[in-house]
Design an enzyme around this catalytic site. Structure first.
Site, PDB file in Angstrom:
ATOM      1  N   ARG A 237       0.867  -1.186   0.000  1.00  0.00           N
ATOM      2  CA  ARG A 237       0.000   0.000   0.000  1.00  0.00           C
ATOM      3  C   ARG A 237       0.899   1.231   0.000  1.00  0.00           C
ATOM      4  NH1 ARG A 237      -3.422  -2.712  -1.569  1.00  0.00           N
ATOM      5  NH2 ARG A 237      -5.470  -3.189  -0.715  1.00  0.00           N
ATOM      6  N   HIS A 298      -0.617  -0.122  -9.746  1.00  0.00           N
ATOM      7  CA  HIS A 298      -1.417  -1.069  -8.952  1.00  0.00           C
ATOM      8  C   HIS A 298      -1.932  -2.234  -9.807  1.00  0.00           C
ATOM      9  CE1 HIS A 298      -3.513  -1.134  -4.829  1.00  0.00           C
ATOM     10  NE2 HIS A 298      -3.468  -2.354  -5.304  1.00  0.00           N
TER      11      HIS A 298
HETATM   12  P1  NAD Z   1      -1.588 -11.234   5.017  1.00  0.00           P
HETATM   13  O1  NAD Z   1      -2.617 -10.755   5.982  1.00  0.00           O
HETATM   14  O2  NAD Z   1      -1.554 -12.674   4.654  1.00  0.00           O
HETATM   15  O3  NAD Z   1      -0.119 -10.833   5.552  1.00  0.00           O
HETATM   16  C1  NAD Z   1       0.190  -9.587   6.093  1.00  0.00           C
HETATM   17  C2  NAD Z   1       1.264  -9.806   7.147  1.00  0.00           C
HETATM   18  O4  NAD Z   1       1.685  -8.542   7.631  1.00  0.00           O
HETATM   19  C3  NAD Z   1       0.773 -10.624   8.344  1.00  0.00           C
HETATM   20  O5  NAD Z   1       1.636 -11.714   8.581  1.00  0.00           O
HETATM   21  C4  NAD Z   1       0.802  -9.612   9.477  1.00  0.00           C
HETATM   22  O6  NAD Z   1       1.102 -10.191  10.741  1.00  0.00           O
HETATM   23  C5  NAD Z   1       1.913  -8.689   9.021  1.00  0.00           C
HETATM   24  N1  NAD Z   1       1.924  -7.406   9.715  1.00  0.00           N
HETATM   25  C6  NAD Z   1       0.885  -6.715  10.254  1.00  0.00           C
HETATM   26  N2  NAD Z   1       1.341  -5.592  10.855  1.00  0.00           N
HETATM   27  C7  NAD Z   1       2.682  -5.587  10.677  1.00  0.00           C
HETATM   28  C8  NAD Z   1       3.713  -4.684  11.074  1.00  0.00           C
HETATM   29  N3  NAD Z   1       3.447  -3.592  11.783  1.00  0.00           N
HETATM   30  N4  NAD Z   1       4.972  -4.995  10.733  1.00  0.00           N
HETATM   31  C9  NAD Z   1       5.269  -6.121  10.035  1.00  0.00           C
HETATM   32  N5  NAD Z   1       4.324  -7.003   9.643  1.00  0.00           N
HETATM   33  C10 NAD Z   1       3.058  -6.733   9.954  1.00  0.00           C
HETATM   34  O7  NAD Z   1      -1.757 -10.312   3.725  1.00  0.00           O
HETATM   35  P2  NAD Z   1      -1.286 -10.632   2.248  1.00  0.00           P
HETATM   36  O8  NAD Z   1      -2.366 -11.354   1.525  1.00  0.00           O
HETATM   37  O9  NAD Z   1       0.075 -11.196   2.280  1.00  0.00           O
HETATM   38  O10 NAD Z   1      -1.238  -9.147   1.648  1.00  0.00           O
HETATM   39  C11 NAD Z   1      -0.284  -8.195   2.091  1.00  0.00           C
HETATM   40  C12 NAD Z   1      -0.653  -6.836   1.573  1.00  0.00           C
HETATM   41  O11 NAD Z   1      -0.490  -6.814   0.152  1.00  0.00           O
HETATM   42  C13 NAD Z   1      -2.132  -6.456   1.767  1.00  0.00           C
HETATM   43  O12 NAD Z   1      -2.343  -5.872   3.021  1.00  0.00           O
HETATM   44  C14 NAD Z   1      -2.361  -5.456   0.657  1.00  0.00           C
HETATM   45  O13 NAD Z   1      -2.124  -4.167   1.165  1.00  0.00           O
HETATM   46  C15 NAD Z   1      -1.293  -5.781  -0.370  1.00  0.00           C
HETATM   47  N6  NAD Z   1      -1.851  -6.208  -1.662  1.00  0.00           N
HETATM   48  C16 NAD Z   1      -1.475  -5.539  -2.785  1.00  0.00           C
HETATM   49  C17 NAD Z   1      -1.979  -5.929  -4.012  1.00  0.00           C
HETATM   50  C18 NAD Z   1      -1.569  -5.230  -5.299  1.00  0.00           C
HETATM   51  O14 NAD Z   1      -2.185  -5.464  -6.347  1.00  0.00           O
HETATM   52  N7  NAD Z   1      -0.531  -4.415  -5.302  1.00  0.00           N
HETATM   53  C19 NAD Z   1      -2.870  -6.994  -4.091  1.00  0.00           C
HETATM   54  C20 NAD Z   1      -3.205  -7.673  -2.922  1.00  0.00           C
HETATM   55  C21 NAD Z   1      -2.694  -7.283  -1.698  1.00  0.00           C
END
Ligand code: NAD
Length: 334
Positions: A237, A298
């Site tokens: 993000r 994105h």
């Molecule tokens: P997920 O929930 O499986 O993993 C997120 C991880 O981040 C978790 O393990 C959580 O414990 C950790 N986390 C939370 N707070 C934290 C902090 N302060 N410091 C370090 N780690 C922390 O999510 P995911 O499916 O792996 O997705 C990750 C992110 O990718 C989503 O939140 C979204 O913002 C982003 N995303 C981007 C796209 C894109 O097209 N660019 C698409 C999907 C998701």
């Protein structure tokens, strides 16, 4: 059920229609190209469900209008829910569902694509050869083998990114507030605290969600702790990164490469065509001007597999709410 689907393009319609037609009790989907915000919320009058994407704005004002007009369910076509005011949704009794996982591979693979493009300067090389210029000056890269990759957020996407980078022979450092056994199981991986990860990584990739605690996680202080010439990748993000601080660090050479699929102020830009007009965001224009910055708009999620999964889960979420079955993908206010 009547569903107002905001921020749609032809590809969204194609995949949603396909998933809806395959459902046992299809819904009445009405598509809007415009984004949802307090000015456009009136389009959803009398729609029980409103379906939105990453750059829609379901802030308090918008949610109040929707609830007054009869909306009961907000279906997010994405995993992140930073665009919705969950406190207000809870107060108004609006249910919120999301797509927690669709294709972590799509996003992880795109992040790896940014790493390769930046390291081997593939964007420059492609243009150079098309220009009949076959010189190599300025295209020097480094072996990924033996480099240290820091993964911030080792959830679904972070783990897959780490697995791919392990295949290149990288050393893996992870930082997460909830460490995962899947990350620990990767050969050569190690959890460390954030300062150690910042200090030791040649490549840093962000895979944590946007939360109040992660807003501007990358700022002038955390950048100061990084290795000289580090590569920063953000497919998570935009607001995880203080863009002005990154620009300052690019100018000094502290940050050597930047690969972004998300940008702090992207909701004003991404998914729109401005090729015929003037972009007024000076920060974005400055960022774009550096030869060691690669930005995609994105698109990390944008694969056939991910769009199918997003559409199928979204339709199933709406059906589950309509039929009163368990909302496994509900976002709860906490
Ligand atoms: P997920 O929930 O499986 O993993 C997120 C991880 O981040 C978790 O393990 C959580 O414990 C950790 N986390 C939370 N707070 C934290 C902090 N302060 N410091 C370090 N780690 C922390 O999510 P995911 O499916 O792996 O997705 C990750 C992110 O990718 C989503 O939140 C979204 O913002 C982003 N995303 C981007 C796209 C894109 O097209 N660019 C698409 C999907 C998701």
């Amino acid at each position: 059920m009547k569903v107002a689907v905001f921020s749609t393009r032809s590809y969204d319609r194609q995949f949603l229609d396909r998933a809806n037609e395959a459902a046992n009790s299809p819904h009445n989907l009405e598509y809007f190209e415009t984004k949802l915000n307090h000015k456009t919320a009136s389009l959803a009058k009398n729609f029980t469900c409103v379906c939105i994407f990453v750059n829609d704005s379901a802030d308090g004002d918008t949610l109040r209008i929707l609830a007054e007009q009869g909306t009961k369910l907000i279906a997010l076509r994405c995993a992140g829910y930073n665009m919705i005011d969950m406190e207000v949704a809870h107060e108004l009794g609006l249910k919120v569902v999301r797509v927690p996982a669709y294709s972590p591979y799509a996003v992880a693979e795109h992040a790896v694509g940014l790493v390769l493009m930046l390291n081997r300067k593939l964007n420059k090389a492609y243009n150079r050869v098309r220009d009949d210029n076959f010189t190599l000056d300025g295209l020097l890269g480094f072996d990924l083998h033996n480099s240290t990759v820091g993964v911030i957020g080792t959830g679904k996407i972070g783990v897959i990114f780490a697995q791919i980078m392990q295949g290149f022979g990288c050393h893996l450092l992870g930082y997460d507030v909830h460490p995962s056994e899947h990350f620990s199981a990767i050969k050569g991986s190690k959890y460390v605290d954030l300062p150690e990860l910042l200090a030791k990584s040649d490549i840093l990739s962000l895979h944590c969600p946007l939360l109040p605690s992660t807003h501007h996680l990358i700022n002038s202080e955390t950048i100061e702790q990084m290795k000289q010439g580090v590569m920063l990748i953000n497919t998570s993000r935009g607001q995880l990164v203080d863009t002005r601080a990154v620009i300052d660090a690019i100018k000094t050479g502290k940050i050597g490469y930047v690969g972004l699929d998300v940008y702090e102020e992207e909701d004003e830009l991404f998914f729109e065509d401005y090729s015929d007009s003037v972009i007024k965001d000076d920060t974005f224009q400055l960022l774009q001007s550096f030869q060691n910055v690669v930005i995609t708009a994105h698109q990390a999620f944008f694969t056939r597999d991910a769009l199918s999964a997003i559409s199928e889960t979204t339709i199933a979420n709406i059906t589950n709410w309509e039929q009163g079955t368990e909302l496994i993908n509900e976002v709860k206010f906490s």
